[in-house]
Design a protein around this motif. Structure first.
Motif, short mmCIF file in Angstrom:
data_model
loop_
_atom_site.label_atom_id
_atom_site.label_comp_id
_atom_site.label_asym_id
_atom_site.label_seq_id
_atom_site.Cartn_x
_atom_site.Cartn_y
_atom_site.Cartn_z
N UNK A 433 6.77 29.72 21.67
CA UNK A 433 5.70 29.11 22.45
C UNK A 433 5.74 27.59 22.35
N UNK A 434 5.97 27.08 21.15
CA UNK A 434 5.95 25.63 21.04
C UNK A 434 7.15 25.03 21.76
N UNK A 435 8.25 25.77 21.82
CA UNK A 435 9.39 25.27 22.60
C UNK A 435 9.09 25.32 24.09
N UNK A 436 8.57 26.47 24.52
CA UNK A 436 8.37 26.65 25.96
C UNK A 436 7.31 25.70 26.52
N UNK A 437 6.25 25.50 25.75
CA UNK A 437 5.12 24.76 26.31
C UNK A 437 5.12 23.29 25.90
N UNK A 438 5.67 22.99 24.73
CA UNK A 438 5.48 21.64 24.21
C UNK A 438 6.74 20.81 24.12
N UNK B 139 -9.77 31.39 12.27
CA UNK B 139 -9.72 29.99 11.82
C UNK B 139 -8.27 29.52 11.76
N UNK B 140 -7.37 30.42 11.32
CA UNK B 140 -5.95 30.03 11.27
C UNK B 140 -5.45 29.67 12.66
N UNK B 141 -5.78 30.53 13.63
CA UNK B 141 -5.30 30.32 14.99
C UNK B 141 -5.87 29.03 15.58
N UNK B 142 -7.19 28.84 15.43
CA UNK B 142 -7.77 27.66 16.06
C UNK B 142 -7.30 26.40 15.33
N UNK B 143 -7.07 26.50 14.03
CA UNK B 143 -6.60 25.31 13.33
C UNK B 143 -5.16 24.99 13.76
N UNK B 144 -4.39 26.04 14.07
CA UNK B 144 -3.04 25.79 14.58
C UNK B 144 -3.10 24.92 15.83
N UNK B 145 -4.01 25.29 16.72
CA UNK B 145 -4.11 24.54 17.97
C UNK B 145 -4.65 23.12 17.72
N UNK B 146 -5.48 22.99 16.71
CA UNK B 146 -6.02 21.65 16.41
C UNK B 146 -4.97 20.76 15.76
N UNK B 147 -4.19 21.33 14.85
CA UNK B 147 -3.15 20.52 14.20
C UNK B 147 -2.12 20.07 15.23
N UNK B 148 -1.81 20.98 16.14
CA UNK B 148 -0.78 20.65 17.13
C UNK B 148 -1.38 19.98 18.36
N UNK B 149 -2.57 19.37 18.16
CA UNK B 149 -3.26 18.77 19.31
C UNK B 149 -2.36 17.77 20.03
N UNK B 150 -1.69 16.91 19.25
CA UNK B 150 -0.73 16.00 19.89
C UNK B 150 0.59 16.72 19.96
N UNK B 155 6.41 16.31 14.64
CA UNK B 155 5.83 16.61 13.33
C UNK B 155 4.54 17.40 13.47
N UNK B 156 3.81 17.15 14.57
CA UNK B 156 2.57 17.90 14.77
C UNK B 156 2.89 19.37 15.03
N UNK B 157 3.90 19.60 15.87
CA UNK B 157 4.25 21.00 16.17
C UNK B 157 4.73 21.72 14.92
N UNK B 158 5.61 21.02 14.19
CA UNK B 158 6.18 21.70 13.03
C UNK B 158 5.14 21.90 11.93
N UNK B 159 4.30 20.87 11.73
CA UNK B 159 3.25 21.01 10.73
C UNK B 159 2.31 22.16 11.06
N UNK B 160 1.96 22.24 12.34
CA UNK B 160 1.05 23.30 12.76
C UNK B 160 1.68 24.67 12.58
#
Lengths: 519, 931
Positions: A433-438, B139-150, B155-160
């Protein structure tokens, strides 16, 4: 009319398919109308049957008015009605999707589509082992033709493997049928169930071998180890509407195991009771393990979804190995859930791929999507559901299966594998997903947005997951009643051999029963 | 109901920010603040009752079958956490309004924040363990989306991803633990679970349950060895860090320690596991924090350290430790959230968070510097601030506990050691950023003070730090007491929340730590050199490399080996698998021979069998020579027909014969288009493997057939023989079975033929292949259309048609029927193609065969449907005697109509295939024909 209702799920697609061949030269639009009207009618047809089955009646339809076990019977109990309804609904959705372009790439799409429905629905209804084989053939040949639809090298190759393996599987199935008929002298499932329970220990190994041979034949259909290899290539190469409909096809194999092996080798089977369990365990655990590995290895979204299909097969197979009505109820809930979610994910993979230029659904960076938000939300729903994260249906099914197996001696192994499957699915789908969307490059997104019908169909298919979660209670109550009915095969046997639908005008006199009445 | 509303409000409000986004950023923030503000009001309305020790409950059945119900409870503990979540949430919303730049999609940010808030409220108020798990994962799921906000940043994607993977894995373990726990207790209802402590602790599964649930807790609260995700989650926007990663989400783990304290604690295993993990985490976090140059990195490790401290407290065997833990949770939330916000301001106004660049910011942002100083003081445990009080309690309990028996002194010593570092990094945080020489030119942006409303949340939090630090009883006394009472599930031990307890050991330890910490900071450069000599491990790179290089690459190897794209490989697995599985079933069979005597061998049978065997083997050996192999294969098929004839099955023999001919002819047509030889690409090993597989399968089937055929058989076939005439109106039982008893099967099979025909049509439609005649190595017969064939062919067609009609008509009583008749017609027509060529034949049969195929299936179907008008099921046949002039007395059955359908479908399908195979030839060939 009501008395003939049970045969409608077979006749409707059959006549539609034949009519569509008959009018093969007609405009595509005309064909579409015929096709979609038939698919629309299919839903109420099966819903009525579901309604009847829910009230604890097992409808039996004697083909040609020949009494069972001599003629062919269609039997609709709760399990059949459930699967019929799923097929009808999924078929309608897939068809609506397919009508927006998939049906242009080759001839006879609509006829083949309805023949595939015929094969699937017939297999879910028949009460006769050889007739099951016939429907397997209908299903196989129609799916093969659909798979090649709009050919291309990848598709042709994948479908070639698919058809050869499945024809080999048919031969294996026939060997099994032949052995059973040779030993027991009947093909009617209910009759077979009765006779199996009378088999003495000296002949039991032969029947067991026949059962195991058929287990392999069904396992091939269901994509079980060591025979699932055709699936990832074939399903990911198929056109999306076909792949979505295929989501129900592996269920035919599972259904056949549940039905045939449940009737023949259930607890009542005397010397043979439970003789499939050990192999079911070995093969299902192996299937799960290798599917998890395959999922990690997937390079495209469709491949990943295909391995999710295999994982779902492995999961259901383990529950069949456990053979406990509580677990079975959970497995059925899981079956409904996974069918729709996986189908939705195939459709979604197409929508996503269509907006990524030549990169399609390969899990490498590409241009940004035209509709990242809406497709992203859909992906999120689908992924959450199939991984088994709350609050969607995947979580409910996981809890159901786990609760049913708490005290099973192999629970640690099973739980570990299922949780691992969830974790791997999580890692894989999140990466995907992160690859496809981001992970996008700097190219502008394609201006081409998804076709609204395709978009809507995909959304509806995926929304089954939240719906199944919200209305989990009634659904679970129903699956529980299905499991209970399956656990009491006498009901089925009674319904088939006891009365049946004798509307005879000039029915021949019944011969003295071979088995001397009811047990 | 009010209770449910508190939790529901953020979920209901999720769309508010999305909607108000278009009305400007302030409006968006206001709209977002509405749900938590309302929630806070509702929460306070419950305060008197809850603080008095009441438990408010709300329950709604959702899935009783699963034991999952919408059950909530508001007790002291949940009240404390709800307060933190809602109040700090409000402050974060205010802060976020100014933090986010105008490029960032604010509506999405606030919507996710509300989603997270709702999930978090759910965790702390759930009164059902499954519901708790549900919100936990949410909470895990929503925090994933918050961490990867940018999400444009790698680094945001990988950290999330890492955060979600680690907490998700823990969540799965916890789910397993909760399910086991629910099974032991017999309910997922928290009221029941909390009251069943004895039962749980004495159950054999207790260790498993405890470890699984602790896995969930430790991953969520970033405890060693799962702490590594938290620093990388710092790639989230700072409001997220200050909300999720200091005040709320990471506290979910320690919340659960408190929540399940009555049910799970009190055993040796609990004390050892929890205290040791806490101790290690606390120390590791504190030490690492000192050496982080990134301000958020420092705070992240400091958070890990403080979470470790709280965990350690829950693992100590004194009751007062629990009070201290809860107290510290509150204090940490206030000072750490404010510190994160201060860092956010520094980052926002200077463009960097690197302490090596920052210096002397006091001059540019005095207000922020002051607030930061106080908050850092609380973090270091300076008197008059809230951190001091809870730290004192902690040190007191560290001294009082007896967890490790004779080694218990280790805990206070290590605690002081960690405290030293805690003091040191707090000093570093303040000193390096706000003090020292100012050097604005080194910064990416010229520094200046942040807008007031961005500082306001910090001001409020720091004010709380001070108030709690000075008058603790007044501010949080009752709240802490209520929360602790719930957690301990019993009357509270005596404690006093006061600044001054006289000179005692904890105070001394604090002072030692202060002094040593200052010394440590003064020697920071030296310590840093020591630190840098340690091997540096970047957790994220390690994680990503592990996932990619090890897991994915290995998986691809395994999958590639299994799914190598070789059909032979798949087939051998299928067949071998079946042989092994079936053999295991046959194991234990005592006698192969079941007692039925074998009939004597007669020469014809032996001869046929031998011919079949030999030709079958030859077809395998010669399979590279395609035409030769096909010839051998056709002999096998003919042998089959002979066997049918030999064993009195003329119908089968006829069918087999005609099917064989049609198949072979069609195959010949295809082979014409393929190279005559197939490439030899099997290695010797493959050949051996395939030979063994085939042999084992052959033996297997042989054994099975032998065992079955030597056993007595009792079948239903007598019924068919008895009823064939009376019920089916025909004396040929085989045909009556085909079209009546089992007409449905036949119906299915002609459908298969129809599908195959249109499938092949679809495959070949528009396909053009190279003309094989271009291959100079192949010698083709010079005579294109042999005269003999041409002449002989002429009378064959009418004769064949006549035979077909004959075969068809007699079908019901004698060998024959629609299927065979159809094949005969097809063969006759194929012969026309062969003898006269494609062009000639196509010119004479210029129609589309689709309707023919469709008509066949339709006719068969309609015949079956006809029985409905008599009230009989589908495919019920009727038959009667008719007197037809010339032909005389004849018996007609509706099954004949059905048979006509079969006939049409077979003819149509064959011709459809044939016509398309013919078209495959390239245009060159066709034009040659014209000459």
């Amino acid at each position: 009319m009501m008395q003939h209702w049970p045969v409608l799920p077979v006749l409707l697609p059959l006549f539609t398919g034949a009519l569509l061949i008959f009018m093969a030269r007609a405009e595509l639009n005309t064909q579409r109308w015929v096709s979609v009207i038939s698919a629309l009618l299919g839903v109420p047809v099966s819903v009525v049957l579901l309604w009847q089955a829910q009230a604890d009646t097992i409808s039996v339809y004697n083909m040609g008015n020949w009494p069972a076990p001599f003629g062919i019977v269609l039997v609709i109990d709760r399990l059949s009605a459930l699967l019929l309804t799923m097929t009808a609904v999924l078929g309608l959705l897939a068809l609506l999707f397919g009508m927006r372009g998939d049906d242009r790439f080759g001839r006879n799409y609509h006829a083949l589509f309805h023949f595939l429905l015929l094969g699937v629905q017939g297999a879910f209804m028949t009460g006769d082992l050889f007739n099951l084989f016939v429907f397997f053939e209908v299903l196989l040949i129609a799916s093969y033709a659909l798979l090649m639809h709009g050919a291309g090298p990848e598709r042709t190759r994948a479908s070639f493997h698919y058809v050869i393996l499945n024809v080999a599987g048919s031969a294996i199935f026939l060997i099994g049928i032949g052995t059973l008929y040779g030993m027991l002298g009947t093909l009617n499932l209910a009759d077979l169930a009765l006779r199996v329970s009378e088999v003495g220990p000296e002949d039991a190994p032969i029947i067991r071998a026949a059962g195991l041979i058929m287990l392999m034949a069904f396992g091939l259909k269901a994509a079980m180890l060591p025979m699932y290899f055709w699936l990832p290539a074939a399903y990911s190469a198929a056109s999306p509407s076909v792949a979505a409909l295929f989501a129900i096809m592996t269920k035919v194999g599972l259904y056949a195991i549940l039905r045939v092996h449940g009737l023949l080798f259930g607890d009542h089977a005397g010397a043979l009771a439970g003789s499939m369990q050990i192999w079911l365990w070995i093969l299902s655990i192996g299937t799960l393990t290798l599917a998890i590995i395959g999922l990690v290895a997937a390079r495209t979204l469709k491949r990943a979804v295909s391995y999710l299909v295999v994982i779902s097969v492995g999961t259901v197979l383990t529950t069949l190995a456990i053979n406990d009505p509580n677990v079975l109820s959970g497995a059925l809930y899981y079956l409904i859930h996974s069918t729709f979610v996986v189908a939705g994910l195939y459709l979604l993979a197409e929508l996503i791929g269509a907006q990524r230029g030549t990169t399609r659904d390969y899990l490498t960076p590409a241009q940004p999507l035209a509709q990242p938000n809406t497709l992203g939300i859909m992906y999120f729903i689908g992924a959450t559901a199939i991984i088994g994260l709350p609050p969607l249906s995947g979580f409910m099914s996981k809890v159901l299966i786990f609760r049913g197996t708490v005290t099973h001696p192999l629970a640690p192994l099973l739980w570990t594998l299922l949780l691992l499957a969830g974790l791997i699915a999580l890692i894989t789908l999140v990466r995907a997903g992160s690859t496809l969307f981001w992970r996008t490059n700097r190219q502008p997104p394609t201006p081409r947005k998804a076709d609204p019908v395709k978009f809507g169909v995909t959304l509806v298919t995926l929304l089954f997951s939240p719906a199944l979660a919200i209305w989990a209670e009634p659904v679970i109550q129903f699956t529980e009643s299905v499991a209970l009915q399956l656990n009491a095969p006498w009901q089925y046997i009674d319904a088939v051999l006891g009365s049946g639908l004798n509307l005879a005008v000039d029915a021949p006199a019944l011969p003295p029963p071979l088995l001397g009445g009811q047990p | 109901m009010l209770l449910a509303l508190i939790i529901l409000l953020p979920f209901i409000g999720v769309l508010l920010p999305v909607w108000f986004h278009r009305h400007g950023r302030t409006a968006c923030a206001w709209a977002t603040a509405l749900p938590p503000a309302l929630g806070l009001v509702l929460l306070f309305s419950q305060a008197p009752a809850v603080l008095a020790g009441e438990v408010r409950r709300f329950s709604l059945n959702w899935i009783p079958e699963l034991g999952l119900n919408l059950a909530f409870r508001l007790d002291g503990l949940s009240f404390l956490f709800c307060l933190l979540i809602l109040a700090i949430g409000l402050l974060v919303i205010l802060y976020g309004r100014y933090y986010l730049s105008s490029d960032d999609p604010m509506g999405k940010f606030f919507a996710l924040l509300l989603l997270f808030m709702g999930a978090m409220l759910g965790v702390v108020t759930a009164n059902n363990l499954l519901l708790l798990v549900l919100f936990w994962e949410a909470t895990s799921l929503s925090s994933f989306l918050l961490i990867s906000y940018w999400n444009g940043r790698s680094d945001a994607r990988r950290g999330a991803r890492m955060a979600l993977t680690v907490t998700g894995a823990g969540g799965l373990a916890m789910l397993a633990g909760v399910l086991l726990l629910g099974h032991v207790v017999g309910s997922f209802d928290l009221d029941v679970v909390l009251a069943s402590g004895e039962l749980i602790r004495e159950h054999a599964w207790y260790p498993v349950i405890l470890v699984l649930i602790l896995l969930g807790i430790f991953t969520k609260s970033a405890q060693f060895p799962f702490h590594f995700w938290l620093p990388h989650a710092m790639s989230a926007p700072t409001p997220v860090s200050s909300y999720l990663h200091s005040a709320t989400m990471v506290k979910a783990g320690v919340f659960l320690l408190a929540r399940l304290y009555p049910a799970l604690s009190g055993t040796e295993l609990w004390f050892i596991l929890v205290s040791m993990v806490g101790l290690i985490t606390m120390t590791l976090g504190a030490v690492t924090a000192l050496f982080k140059h990134d301000l958020k990195g420092l705070l992240a490790y400091s958070t890990i350290s403080h979470l470790g401290l709280v965990t350690l407290l829950f693992g100590l065997d004194t009751r007062l430790a629990v009070v201290a833990a809860l107290f510290h949770i509150m204090n940490h939330a206030t000072f750490k959230a404010s510190l994160f916000m201060a860092v956010g301001i520094v980052d926002h106004e200077t463009g960097t968070r690197d302490m090596r660049l920052l210096s002397g910011l006091r001059k540019y942002m005095p207000m922020t510097a002051m607030l930061g100083l106080i908050a850092a003081g609380a973090m270091a445990g300076v008197p008059l601030l809230n951190g001091f009080l809870s730290t004192e309690m902690f040190l007191g309990e560290a001294v009082a506990q007896r967890v490790l028996g004779g080694w218990s002194w280790v805990i206070p010593v290590v605690a002081v050691f960690a405290k030293v570092f805690s003091v040191a990094y707090s000093i570093r945080f303040i000193h390096s950023v706000f003090y020292g020489p100012s050097q604005p030119e080194a910064l990416p942006k010229p520094p200046h003070e942040a807008p007031f409303f961005m500082r306001a949340p910090i001001l409020i939090l720091v004010g709380l730090c001070l108030l709690v630090g000075i008058v603790p009883n007044l501010i949080i006394g009752p709240l802490l007491a209520a929360a602790a009472t719930t957690t301990l599930a019993s009357p509270l031990p005596y404690y006093s929340l006061a600044i001054w307890h006289g000179w005692n050991l904890p105070l001394l330890m604090s002072m030692v730590a202060m002094v040593l910490g200052t010394v440590a900071y003064l020697n920071f450069a030296r310590l840093l050199r020591l630190w840098e000599r340690l091997p540096a491990v970047n957790a994220m790179d390690a994680f990503e490399n592990f996932v990619h290089d090890v897991v994915i690459v290995r998986a691809r190897q395994v999958t590639g080996r299994l799914e190598n794209g070789s059909l032979q490989h798949y087939l051998s697995l299928l067949i071998l698998g079946t042989v092994v599985v079936a053999a295991s079933g046959l194991w234990g069979l005592e006698r192969l021979n079941g007692g039925v005597p074998l009939s004597a061998l007669d020469p014809p049978s032996v001869a046929i069998a031998l011919i079949m065997m030999v030709t079958a083997i030859y077809s395998a050996i010669w399979h590279h020579e395609r035409i030769a192999a096909l010839m051998f294969l056709s002999v096998v098929g003919l042998g089959m027909a002979l066997i049918f004839a030999r064993f009195s099955a003329p119908d089968l023999a006829l069918t087999q014969l005609s099917v064989e001919i049609v198949t072979i002819v069609l195959l010949m047509l295809i082979l014409f288009l393929l190279p005559p030889r197939s490439p030899n690409d099997s290695t010797y090993a493959h050949v051996v493997r395939d030979g063994l597989v085939a042999t084992s399968a052959g033996i297997g089937v042989g054994v099975l057939a032998y065992t079955v055929l030597t056993r007595p058989q009792q079948t239903i076939s007598d019924y068919f023989i008895q009823n064939s005439v009376t019920g089916g109106g025909g004396t040929n039982v085989v045909n009556v079975i085909l079209v009546d008893f089992r007409g449905f099967d036949t119906f299915g099979e002609i459908t298969v033929m129809a599908i195959a025909a249109i499938g092949i049509f679809g495959l070949l439609d528009g396909m053009r292949l190279f003309d094989p005649k271009k291959d100079p190595n192949v010698q083709w017969a010079s005579d294109k259309y042999p005269l003999l064939l041409l002449i002989l062919n002429m009378p064959v067609l009418p004769l064949a048609l006549m035979v077909a009609v004959y075969i068809f008509l007699r079908g019901h009583n004698m060998p024959g029927g629609g299927f065979i008749a159809g094949l005969i017609v097809a063969i006759a027509l194929i012969l026309q193609y062969l003898a006269n060529g494609l062009r000639w034949s196509n010119n004479r049969m210029q129609w589309d065969y689709h309707p023919l195929v469709g008509a066949g299936v339709l006719l068969a179907g309609l015949t079956g449907l006809g029985s409905w008008s008599f009230g009989a099921p589908f495919l019920t046949s009727a038959h009667d005697h008719f007197h037809i002039p010339l032909l005389g007395e004849i018996e007609l059955a509706t099954a004949m109509l059905f048979d006509i359908g079969v006939f049409l479908a077979v003819v149509g399908a064959t011709l459809l295939i044939l016509a398309n195979l013919g078209k495959l030839k390239s245009l060159d060939t066709a034009s040659e024909e014209n000459r």
